[in-house]
Design a protein around this motif. Structure first.
Motif, PDB file in Angstrom:
ATOM      1  N   ALA A 212       0.887  -1.524  -0.450  1.00 22.30           N
ATOM      2  CA  ALA A 212      -0.077   0.516   0.219  1.00 22.30           C
ATOM      3  C   ALA A 212       0.962   1.134  -0.043  1.00 22.30           C
ATOM      4  N   ILE A 213       0.486   2.045  -0.687  1.00 21.47           N
ATOM      5  CA  ILE A 213       0.938   3.581  -1.122  1.00 21.47           C
ATOM      6  C   ILE A 213      -0.207   4.510  -0.388  1.00 21.47           C
ATOM      7  N   TRP A 214       0.850   5.312   0.809  1.00 22.71           N
ATOM      8  CA  TRP A 214      -0.335   6.671   1.324  1.00 22.71           C
ATOM      9  C   TRP A 214      -0.159   7.554   0.836  1.00 22.71           C
ATOM     10  N   TYR A 215      -1.650   7.909   0.474  1.00 17.74           N
ATOM     11  CA  TYR A 215      -1.162  10.060  -0.174  1.00 17.74           C
ATOM     12  C   TYR A 215      -2.005  10.804   0.803  1.00 17.74           C
ATOM     13  N   CYS A 216      -1.550  10.859   1.559  1.00 16.40           N
ATOM     14  CA  CYS A 216      -1.665  12.386   2.771  1.00 16.40           C
ATOM     15  C   CYS A 216      -1.138  13.294   2.250  1.00 16.40           C
ATOM     16  N   ARG A 217      -1.988  14.079   2.368  1.00 13.74           N
ATOM     17  CA  ARG A 217      -1.635  15.611   2.552  1.00 13.74           C
ATOM     18  C   ARG A 217      -1.138  16.562   2.777  1.00 13.74           C
ATOM     19  N   ASP A 218      -1.902  16.262   4.022  1.00 14.88           N
ATOM     20  CA  ASP A 218      -2.116  16.665   4.808  1.00 14.88           C
ATOM     21  C   ASP A 218      -0.793  16.937   5.573  1.00 14.88           C
ATOM     22  N   GLU A 219      -0.304  18.099   5.844  1.00 14.94           N
ATOM     23  CA  GLU A 219       0.973  17.682   6.316  1.00 14.94           C
ATOM     24  C   GLU A 219       0.900  17.980   7.943  1.00 14.94           C
ATOM     25  N   SER A 220       0.263  18.306   8.537  1.00  8.64           N
ATOM     26  CA  SER A 220      -0.112  18.742   9.867  1.00  8.64           C
ATOM     27  C   SER A 220      -0.866  17.404  10.367  1.00  8.64           C
ATOM     28  N   LYS A 221      -0.658  16.271  10.016  1.00  4.92           N
ATOM     29  CA  LYS A 221      -1.438  15.132   9.876  1.00  4.92           C
ATOM     30  C   LYS A 221       0.371  14.158  10.755  1.00  4.92           C
ATOM     31  N   THR A 222      -0.120  13.888  12.320  1.00  4.29           N
ATOM     32  CA  THR A 222       1.021  12.511  12.096  1.00  4.29           C
ATOM     33  C   THR A 222       0.726  11.401  11.637  1.00  4.29           C
ATOM     34  N   LEU A 223       2.181  10.907  11.613  1.00  3.28           N
ATOM     35  CA  LEU A 223       2.095   9.668  10.659  1.00  3.28           C
ATOM     36  C   LEU A 223       2.304   8.548  10.987  1.00  3.28           C
ATOM     37  N   PRO A 224       1.767   7.828  11.404  1.00  3.23           N
ATOM     38  CA  PRO A 224       1.457   6.307  12.340  1.00  3.23           C
ATOM     39  C   PRO A 224       2.055   4.921  11.250  1.00  3.23           C
ATOM     40  N   ASP A 225       2.947   4.118  12.523  1.00  2.00           N
ATOM     41  CA  ASP A 225       3.518   2.804  11.420  1.00  2.00           C
ATOM     42  C   ASP A 225       2.860   2.422  11.108  1.00  2.00           C
ATOM     43  N   CYS A 226       2.331   2.526   9.833  1.00  3.25           N
ATOM     44  CA  CYS A 226       1.033   1.447   8.901  1.00  3.25           C
ATOM     45  C   CYS A 226       1.779   0.581   8.221  1.00  3.25           C
ATOM     46  N   ASN A 227       3.028   0.226   7.587  1.00  2.00           N
ATOM     47  CA  ASN A 227       2.835  -0.932   7.131  1.00  2.00           C
ATOM     48  C   ASN A 227       3.224  -0.542   5.683  1.00  2.00           C
ATOM     49  N   ALA A 228       3.006   1.210   5.845  1.00  3.23           N
ATOM     50  CA  ALA A 228       2.846   0.922   3.924  1.00  3.23           C
ATOM     51  C   ALA A 228       3.768   2.317   3.677  1.00  3.23           C
ATOM     52  N   THR A 229       4.246   2.559   2.944  1.00  2.00           N
ATOM     53  CA  THR A 229       4.611   3.971   2.095  1.00  2.00           C
ATOM     54  C   THR A 229       3.810   5.390   1.760  1.00  2.00           C
ATOM     55  N   ILE A 230       4.696   6.445   2.360  1.00  5.25           N
ATOM     56  CA  ILE A 230       4.022   7.661   2.674  1.00  5.25           C
ATOM     57  C   ILE A 230       4.143   8.229   1.360  1.00  5.25           C
ATOM     58  N   ILE A 231       3.235   8.912   0.785  1.00  6.47           N
ATOM     59  CA  ILE A 231       4.198  10.357  -0.148  1.00  6.47           C
ATOM     60  C   ILE A 231       3.320  11.430   0.744  1.00  6.47           C
ATOM     61  N   ARG A 232       3.110  12.481   0.308  1.00  4.93           N
ATOM     62  CA  ARG A 232       2.837  13.923   0.374  1.00  4.93           C
ATOM     63  C   ARG A 232       1.978  14.657  -0.926  1.00  4.93           C
ATOM     64  N   GLU A 233       2.315  13.968  -1.737  1.00  3.12           N
ATOM     65  CA  GLU A 233       1.969  14.602  -3.487  1.00  3.12           C
ATOM     66  C   GLU A 233       2.302  13.296  -4.787  1.00  3.12           C
ATOM     67  N   LEU A 234       1.502  13.366  -5.192  1.00  5.11           N
ATOM     68  CA  LEU A 234       1.156  12.093  -6.033  1.00  5.11           C
ATOM     69  C   LEU A 234       2.946  12.297  -7.627  1.00  5.11           C
ATOM     70  N   HIS A 235       2.637  13.217  -7.620  1.00  4.60           N
ATOM     71  CA  HIS A 235       4.636  13.347  -8.143  1.00  4.60           C
ATOM     72  C   HIS A 235       5.310  12.023  -7.252  1.00  4.60           C
ATOM     73  N   SER A 236       5.599  11.704  -6.182  1.00  6.82           N
ATOM     74  CA  SER A 236       6.247  11.108  -6.437  1.00  6.82           C
ATOM     75  C   SER A 236       6.165   9.562  -6.368  1.00  6.82           C
ATOM     76  N   LEU A 237       5.010   9.109  -6.888  1.00  5.64           N
ATOM     77  CA  LEU A 237       4.524   7.898  -6.988  1.00  5.64           C
ATOM     78  C   LEU A 237       5.971   7.754  -8.442  1.00  5.64           C
ATOM     79  N   LYS A 238       6.261   8.843  -9.090  1.00  8.29           N
ATOM     80  CA  LYS A 238       7.372   8.917 -10.258  1.00  8.29           C
ATOM     81  C   LYS A 238       8.635   8.326  -9.970  1.00  8.29           C
ATOM     82  N   ASP A 239       8.986   8.602  -9.257  1.00  6.96           N
ATOM     83  CA  ASP A 239      10.337   8.055  -8.496  1.00  6.96           C
ATOM     84  C   ASP A 239      10.168   7.013  -7.860  1.00  6.96           C
TER      85      ASP A 239
END
Length: 241
Positions: A212-239
């Motif tokens: 899973a890849i979690w697209y989390c745009r909310d910069e203020s949100k605390t990121l839990p250990d969710c066993n997933a890759t986390i991205i802040r913007e869709l463009h990161s999928l290209k990386d």
């Protein structure tokens, strides 16, 4: 996570639609303000901001209940408009009658909106050029989701669209992912879920055993250990791909 060539062809990318690719938050506000103006809701609400705030508070609660299977689709569609109206002082019977009209006007308008999340089309173009097979998985309503895909011009990217209306259960239920993979015939492939909702998309996928890849745009949100890759913007999928 960098498959190329035949490896890409053996990977199935499952995208959530609302607020992952299609800008549900922005498009919904536009539709609600159209409704506020056309239905003269200034009779009951101080301004469009108050209407928007109360509606979304009620709607978010109802969608959480719907996702758990606690309420029906029809109840959600009626109550998300009737409840704010009752809260504003509208008679209960009048609120129920008005909600039928509001639901139709809102969903008709929503399905025609075209705004996508920043970078969505560029990323889809990129992934398609690499040979990835892509599908949509969504708890949204059947006719509305197809209208969104068509109106925004992204329907052609996906080989399959799986909705909770078709599966008979909502994400994050394991049966939803079982149904999606079965319909796509991708059980022997690498299945990766990309979405913005931590519970429905990410935890649902991880608990089923998918990447899973979690697209989390909310910069203020605390990121839990969710066993997933986390991205802040869709463009990161290209990386990633």
């Amino acid at each position: 996570m960098n498959p190329t060539g035949t490896a890409a062809e053996q990977t199935m990318l499952w995208f959530d639609l609302d607020d992952t690719l299609w800008d549900m938050s922005g498009n919904s506000v536009i539709c609600l303000r159209e409704l506020y103006a056309s239905q003269r809701l200034d009779q009951w609400f101080a301004d469009a901001d108050e209407w928007d705030r109360i509606y979304h508070s009620v709607n978010n609660t109802l969608w959480e209940q719907y996702g758990r299977g606690d309420i029906s689709r029809d109840y959600l569609r009626s109550e998300r408009f009737a409840r704010p109206l009752r809260m504003a002082g509208v008679d209960s019977r009048d609120a129920e009658e008005m909600s039928v009209l509001f639901d139709r006007l809102y969903l008709d308008s929503l399905g025609r909106k075209t705004a996508l999340v920043d970078g969505a089309k560029e990323v889809l173009d990129y992934l398609q050029s690499k040979g990835y097979r892509m599908g949509i998985i969504s708890n949204g309503f059947h006719e509305v989701q197809y209208n969104k895909l068509k109106s925004s011009g992204i329907d052609g990217y996906f080989s399959i669209v799986v909705l909770s209306d078709d599966a008979g259960v909502n994400k994050p239920d394991r049966r939803f992912f079982d149904y999606a993979i079965g319909k796509a015939g991708s059980s022997g492939m690498r299945n990766i879920v990309i979405g913005d909702n931590l519970t429905a998309d990410i935890e649902g996928a991880v608990n089923y055993g998918l990447e899973a890849i979690w697209y989390c745009r909310d910069e203020s949100k605390t990121l839990p250990d969710c066993n997933a890759t986390i991205i802040r913007e869709l463009h990161s999928l290209k990386d990633i791909f």
